[in-house]
Design an enzyme around this catalytic site. Sequence first.
Site, PDB file in Angstrom:
ATOM      1  N   CYS A   2     -46.687  79.835  45.121  1.00  0.00           N
ATOM      2  CA  CYS A   2     -45.367  80.433  45.284  1.00  0.00           C
ATOM      3  C   CYS A   2     -44.294  79.369  45.346  1.00  0.00           C
ATOM      4  O   CYS A   2     -44.510  78.293  45.874  1.00  0.00           O
ATOM      5  CB  CYS A   2     -45.260  81.160  46.621  1.00  0.00           C
ATOM      6  SG  CYS A   2     -46.227  82.621  46.739  1.00  0.00           S
ATOM      7  N   ARG A  27     -45.708  75.488  38.733  1.00  0.00           N
ATOM      8  CA  ARG A  27     -46.704  75.650  39.781  1.00  0.00           C
ATOM      9  C   ARG A  27     -47.618  76.853  39.534  1.00  0.00           C
ATOM     10  O   ARG A  27     -48.638  76.989  40.204  1.00  0.00           O
ATOM     11  CB  ARG A  27     -46.004  75.817  41.140  1.00  0.00           C
ATOM     12  CG  ARG A  27     -45.230  74.580  41.552  1.00  0.00           C
ATOM     13  CD  ARG A  27     -44.133  74.903  42.536  1.00  0.00           C
ATOM     14  NE  ARG A  27     -44.642  75.241  43.837  1.00  0.00           N
ATOM     15  CZ  ARG A  27     -44.530  74.483  44.916  1.00  0.00           C
ATOM     16  NH1 ARG A  27     -43.928  73.329  44.846  1.00  0.00           N
ATOM     17  NH2 ARG A  27     -44.998  74.871  46.064  1.00  0.00           N
ATOM     18  N   TRP A  75     -47.369  83.857  43.694  1.00  0.00           N
ATOM     19  CA  TRP A  75     -48.767  83.730  43.247  1.00  0.00           C
ATOM     20  C   TRP A  75     -49.547  84.569  44.259  1.00  0.00           C
ATOM     21  O   TRP A  75     -49.727  84.160  45.411  1.00  0.00           O
ATOM     22  CB  TRP A  75     -49.186  82.260  43.262  1.00  0.00           C
ATOM     23  CG  TRP A  75     -50.548  82.003  42.697  1.00  0.00           C
ATOM     24  CD1 TRP A  75     -50.855  81.820  41.385  1.00  0.00           C
ATOM     25  CD2 TRP A  75     -51.778  81.889  43.423  1.00  0.00           C
ATOM     26  NE1 TRP A  75     -52.202  81.600  41.252  1.00  0.00           N
ATOM     27  CE2 TRP A  75     -52.798  81.636  42.482  1.00  0.00           C
ATOM     28  CE3 TRP A  75     -52.124  81.971  44.771  1.00  0.00           C
ATOM     29  CZ2 TRP A  75     -54.128  81.468  42.843  1.00  0.00           C
ATOM     30  CZ3 TRP A  75     -53.449  81.803  45.129  1.00  0.00           C
ATOM     31  CH2 TRP A  75     -54.429  81.554  44.170  1.00  0.00           C
ATOM     32  N   ASN A 100     -43.923  81.919  51.530  1.00  0.00           N
ATOM     33  CA  ASN A 100     -45.048  81.225  50.901  1.00  0.00           C
ATOM     34  C   ASN A 100     -46.089  81.037  51.995  1.00  0.00           C
ATOM     35  O   ASN A 100     -45.761  80.545  53.074  1.00  0.00           O
ATOM     36  CB  ASN A 100     -44.556  79.870  50.371  1.00  0.00           C
ATOM     37  CG  ASN A 100     -45.635  79.105  49.652  1.00  0.00           C
ATOM     38  OD1 ASN A 100     -46.736  79.606  49.437  1.00  0.00           O
ATOM     39  ND2 ASN A 100     -45.327  77.884  49.264  1.00  0.00           N
ATOM     40  N   GLY A 101     -47.341  81.438  51.743  1.00  0.00           N
ATOM     41  CA  GLY A 101     -48.398  81.276  52.735  1.00  0.00           C
ATOM     42  C   GLY A 101     -49.120  82.587  52.978  1.00  0.00           C
ATOM     43  O   GLY A 101     -49.034  83.521  52.175  1.00  0.00           O
ATOM     44  N   GLU A 490     -65.363  65.927  36.481  1.00  0.00           N
ATOM     45  CA  GLU A 490     -63.929  66.096  36.241  1.00  0.00           C
ATOM     46  C   GLU A 490     -63.680  66.588  34.813  1.00  0.00           C
ATOM     47  O   GLU A 490     -62.818  67.437  34.575  1.00  0.00           O
ATOM     48  CB  GLU A 490     -63.210  64.770  36.534  1.00  0.00           C
ATOM     49  CG  GLU A 490     -61.728  64.723  36.213  1.00  0.00           C
ATOM     50  CD  GLU A 490     -60.879  65.757  36.926  1.00  0.00           C
ATOM     51  OE1 GLU A 490     -61.366  66.423  37.852  1.00  0.00           O
ATOM     52  OE2 GLU A 490     -59.716  65.940  36.515  1.00  0.00           O
ATOM     53  N   LYS A 494     -61.783  70.065  33.877  1.00  0.00           N
ATOM     54  CA  LYS A 494     -60.602  70.123  32.998  1.00  0.00           C
ATOM     55  C   LYS A 494     -60.814  71.159  31.892  1.00  0.00           C
ATOM     56  O   LYS A 494     -59.925  71.941  31.581  1.00  0.00           O
ATOM     57  CB  LYS A 494     -60.417  68.757  32.391  1.00  0.00           C
ATOM     58  CG  LYS A 494     -59.263  67.892  32.505  1.00  0.00           C
ATOM     59  CD  LYS A 494     -58.209  67.886  33.508  1.00  0.00           C
ATOM     60  CE  LYS A 494     -58.463  68.478  34.851  1.00  0.00           C
ATOM     61  NZ  LYS A 494     -57.749  67.966  35.946  1.00  0.00           N
ATOM     62  N   GLU A 497     -60.572  74.644  33.338  1.00  0.00           N
ATOM     63  CA  GLU A 497     -59.219  74.992  33.786  1.00  0.00           C
ATOM     64  C   GLU A 497     -58.319  75.422  32.644  1.00  0.00           C
ATOM     65  O   GLU A 497     -57.607  76.411  32.752  1.00  0.00           O
ATOM     66  CB  GLU A 497     -58.556  73.775  34.453  1.00  0.00           C
ATOM     67  CG  GLU A 497     -58.982  73.507  35.862  1.00  0.00           C
ATOM     68  CD  GLU A 497     -58.268  72.282  36.424  1.00  0.00           C
ATOM     69  OE1 GLU A 497     -57.719  72.374  37.521  1.00  0.00           O
ATOM     70  OE2 GLU A 497     -58.263  71.219  35.767  1.00  0.00           O
ATOM     71  N   HIS A 513     -84.937  69.076  35.417  1.00  0.00           N
ATOM     72  CA  HIS A 513     -85.264  69.892  36.596  1.00  0.00           C
ATOM     73  C   HIS A 513     -84.621  71.277  36.506  1.00  0.00           C
ATOM     74  O   HIS A 513     -84.530  71.974  37.509  1.00  0.00           O
ATOM     75  CB  HIS A 513     -84.823  69.163  37.871  1.00  0.00           C
ATOM     76  CG  HIS A 513     -85.507  67.847  38.042  1.00  0.00           C
ATOM     77  ND1 HIS A 513     -86.846  67.732  38.343  1.00  0.00           N
ATOM     78  CD2 HIS A 513     -85.055  66.581  37.898  1.00  0.00           C
ATOM     79  CE1 HIS A 513     -87.183  66.461  38.401  1.00  0.00           C
ATOM     80  NE2 HIS A 513     -86.112  65.738  38.123  1.00  0.00           N
ATOM     81  N   LYS A 612     -50.271  75.118  40.929  1.00  0.00           N
ATOM     82  CA  LYS A 612     -50.117  73.722  41.339  1.00  0.00           C
ATOM     83  C   LYS A 612     -49.771  73.702  42.818  1.00  0.00           C
ATOM     84  O   LYS A 612     -49.131  74.615  43.310  1.00  0.00           O
ATOM     85  CB  LYS A 612     -48.956  73.122  40.537  1.00  0.00           C
ATOM     86  CG  LYS A 612     -48.834  71.624  40.624  1.00  0.00           C
ATOM     87  CD  LYS A 612     -49.675  70.965  39.581  1.00  0.00           C
ATOM     88  CE  LYS A 612     -49.619  69.462  39.663  1.00  0.00           C
ATOM     89  NZ  LYS A 612     -50.826  68.874  39.056  1.00  0.00           N
TER      90      LYS A 612
HETATM   91  N1  HGA Z   1     -49.095  86.059  50.886  1.00  0.00           N
HETATM   92  C1  HGA Z   1     -47.942  86.205  50.073  1.00  0.00           C
HETATM   93  C2  HGA Z   1     -47.468  84.867  49.537  1.00  0.00           C
HETATM   94  C3  HGA Z   1     -48.531  84.214  48.707  1.00  0.00           C
HETATM   95  C4  HGA Z   1     -48.317  82.743  48.436  1.00  0.00           C
HETATM   96  O1  HGA Z   1     -47.779  81.975  49.221  1.00  0.00           O
HETATM   97  N2  HGA Z   1     -48.816  82.223  47.286  1.00  0.00           N
HETATM   98  O2  HGA Z   1     -48.650  80.872  46.987  1.00  0.00           O
HETATM   99  C5  HGA Z   1     -48.160  87.221  48.946  1.00  0.00           C
HETATM  100  O3  HGA Z   1     -49.292  87.510  48.576  1.00  0.00           O
HETATM  101  O4  HGA Z   1     -47.171  87.724  48.450  1.00  0.00           O
END
Ligand code: HGA
Length: 617
Positions: A2, A27, A75, A100-101, A490, A494, A497, A513, A612
């Site tokens: 986010c 990000r 996100w 964010n969180g 790595e 890559k 990803e 094995h 990111k």
């Molecule tokens: N939990 C919140 C924010 C998600 C977040 O910080 N993503 O990086 C949500 O789901 O909207």
Amino acid sequence: MCGIVAAIASQDVLTTLIEGLQRLEYRGYDSAGVALLNSDGKLTRVREVGKVAALEAALALQPASGKVGIAHTRWATHGRPSQSNAHPHVSGEHLAVVHNGIIENHEPLRQQLRNEGYTFTSETDTEVVAHLVAREFDRTGELTAAVQATLSQLEGAYALAVMHAEQPDTLVGARKGSPLVVGLSEEGYYLGSDPLALLPVTRQFHYLKEGDVVSLTPAGVVIHDEKGQVVTREVHHFAHEDSATGKAGYRHFMLKEIFEQPKAVADTLSSLLGDDRVRIDALGPGAAALLDSVKQVHIVACGTSYHAGQVARYWLEELAGIPCQVEVASEYRYRQVVVQPGTLFLTLSQSGETADTLAALRFAQARQDGQGQSAYLGTLAICNVPGSSLVRESDLCVLTKAGPEIGVASTKAFTTQLAALMVVVLALRQLGQGASDEEARIVAGLKALPEILSQALHLSDDIAELATKFVDRHHTLFLGRGKQYPIAMEGALKLKEISYIHAEAYAAGELKHGPLALIDEDMPIVAVAPNCELIEKLKSNLQEVRARGGELFIFADPEARFTQGDGVHVMTLPICCPQLAPILYTLPLQLLSYHVAVLKGTDVDQPRNLAKSVTVE
Ligand code: HGA
């Protein structure tokens, strides 16, 4: 992850908010939104699933303006990507918040708020914050106090930006576990989850500390610490050129960043190397005293950084004779790892805000021995962002000088981490064994490395050709032995990803094995094969693969003596100091993934589902 951008200024802030969101697009996110307070105290909110461009299109139909505003790229962690889950979230018609969180106790809070009559319109954890602040505002009549009262009820991690129509001259921010910076300019004050978002309006920043709450008004910025005391935080000047955040003519950020590696490695090493030894004094005050007592090292990191730690384990054992354990942060933080006396805790993170790594650092710092003393000798961070949480909270720090890394798939952050790790390993060797010819030889190798990396980049067109052989495959195996094994890991990461091809890495001796059962003509095998003491063993492993029809793609130097032939493709790299081969061999594997992804037409810089700066657990 986010992104948060918020502003309170003397002019309309919509352009600043949208430009800030665009600068955070790298990000990775799934939806975007904005809310503004206009001069009549009316709150306008616009949200869209998809890119910021979709939000801009929506804003063209539903204009919003104001001198105070908050904006977000989401996100999703709680609730699918949808318009109703996109931020900002509101409570009633007056309060809006971006977050964010993760609010871990959102379920009981939601229940409690429902019982009190609040209605929820999203599946997110964030919406409880909106209603809690609104409730506290009704009680206190003041936004900063309302946010402070709310924070004491939250468990989990957050960076927040909040505004309220009844106090339109105030924007409040808060952080705990997720990053947030305050931007300062003559025209206004800003919040951002990354300084990059705010470079068009300022280069002066406060990096908020854990638990800080900040009030931005036209009169200035007031920061309260976790205990509610007014505090001053240093002003940092963001020094990087803004061009460092552009593509400089490359098709993708990732390609630009791959090609920046010779310079990034040279910049990282420039202050750390003396004539024929590493400069321990350059690792910071107190470095020699701390490192001199190290008997063991625990390295903790996530993703690509974890692979850098894996290489360092081989180096620590081989060059410094120091035992080392490497673990992913999300596992480490929930284990009771046994800490022997004299153990250094070393973390690696590009952003310095990786939630799991930060939590692991805090967990390690809280560990105690039988006498109630710190279990660890000390902590050292290797990080690309000065002023980040990891840097601030560690005893010692070696800053990599990769510059802003925008591509989600990490490239230059990894190779600069490896260069910095080698310096730390040589410092430990020097303190333990004194200066040596071996150290002088590796220091000379480090000085020669940028030029050798540049030569390796000349292989890009040949590797693009090779990539055509991967584009229709569904699986790939990467093989290496010794300190090339983490480079194979790595390489596989890559490819996964950015090209979405399933890839696995094995220590080549493990093949028989189990994984040998997978080998047939549809399974390309990539081998990381510089000449080294294990090369003959690796060759035998590759023979076993070829005998079963597997097509080999070997990255080797001339001294490894591989011959191109039927089903065997050899890509020849320059010869470098053997201990530094993991750094060199990373580059062709990055290029391989890049070219495969371009051929497949995936979103190279923002691969699906990834982000990111992973600021959530
Ligand atoms: N939990 C919140 C924010 C998600 C977040 O910080 N993503 O990086 C949500 O789901 O909207």
